[in-house]
Write an enzyme that holds these catalytic residues in place. Structure first.
Site, PDB file in Angstrom:
ATOM      1  CB  SER A 146     -11.543 -24.950   7.762  1.00 47.78           C
ATOM      2  OG  SER A 146     -12.736 -25.329   7.100  1.00 47.78           O
ATOM      3  CE1 TYR A 168      -8.212 -23.685   2.699  1.00 45.26           C
ATOM      4  CE2 TYR A 168     -10.170 -24.935   3.339  1.00 45.26           C
ATOM      5  CZ  TYR A 168      -9.363 -23.821   3.472  1.00 45.26           C
ATOM      6  OH  TYR A 168      -9.697 -22.842   4.372  1.00 45.26           O
TER       7      TYR A 168
END
Length: 245
Positions: A146, A168
């Site tokens: 990401s 995350y």
């Protein structure tokens, strides 16, 4: 079965029963590949396989919990018995938590859960599948990362990555670092390993708040899965090209 499979590219996509993973499996299936649909929930996995087959894909189910050693070992044996090798591994399965998420107040169990899935799970699956990948003429590994894992972007003034993330985002940074080390280890092999950033995709991980579709998010992983033999390795890519670490 092995004779038939020898003429097809064999891929495994983890977390492929829904969202981006499903669309990656669909895209690879549309190329005529035989695609293993890795899914922790067996019923959802079977449903995904049925939908892919109805669309013309050569899909098969692979019960797979990336956090469980025995599940991963069983998945590797299934693919070995079915095809004798693995050409492409897409480590797509992932977990998320709340957002924003201050590191000063985060529940440590949340951190452990995300690291177990997003990092250790990738290592566990990759290591189990490496012997099968080494049997391929054109092996590829794609890890789902990401933009939020990029330290360069996280520290660039004016770049908005959605606020503070205590668990995350760091797991994706950790995954990026692990991928670099795999690339170094595998530099004398034919295995190309890269990370993909799908962008801000509407999935259940973010409450479907993303601005991109799963089909759009799947495109970069499909591109990296189909790299030529002289393609790049050890990098992070989005649809526009290389993303800085």
């Amino acid at each position: 079965m092995l004779t038939a499979m020898s003429k097809k590219t064999i891929a495994l996509v983890t977390g492929a029963n829904k969202g981006i993973g499903y669309e990656i499996a669909a895209g690879l299936g549309a190329l005529g590949w035989s695609v293993g649909v890795g899914a922790r929930d067996e019923r959802r996995g079977k449903d995904a396989v049925a939908r892919l087959r109805a669309a013309g894909a050569d899909a098969f189910g692979v019960p797979l919990d990336v956090t469980d050693d025995e599940s991963v070992s069983t998945a590797a044996r299934l693919i070995e018995e079915r095809a004798g090798r693995l050409d492409v591994l897409v480590n797509n399965a992932g977990a998320a938590a709340g957002w924003p998420e201050a590191p000063s107040t985060i529940d440590l169990e949340t951190v452990r859960r995300l690291v177990e899935t997003n990092v250790i799970g990738v290592i566990r699956v990759t290591n189990a599948m490496l012997p099968l990948l080494r049997s391929s003429a054109h092996p590829r590994i794609v890890n789902q990362s990401s933009h939020v894992g990029s330290l360069a972007l996280q520290t660039t003034p004016g770049v908005d990555l959605g606020g503070v993330s205590g668990a995350y985002a760091p797991t994706k940074t950790y995954l990026n670092a692990v991928t670099v080390q795999y690339a170094k280890e595998l530099s004398d092999t034919d295995i190309l390993i890269n990370n993909a950033c799908p962008g801000y995709v509407a999935t259940d991980l973010n409450g479907f708040s993303g601005t991109r579709t799963p089909e759009q998010g799947a495109m970069i992983a499909i591109r990296l899965a189909t790299l030529p033999d002289d393609g790049p390795t050890g990098l992070l890519f989005d649809d526009n090209g290389v993303v800085p670490w």
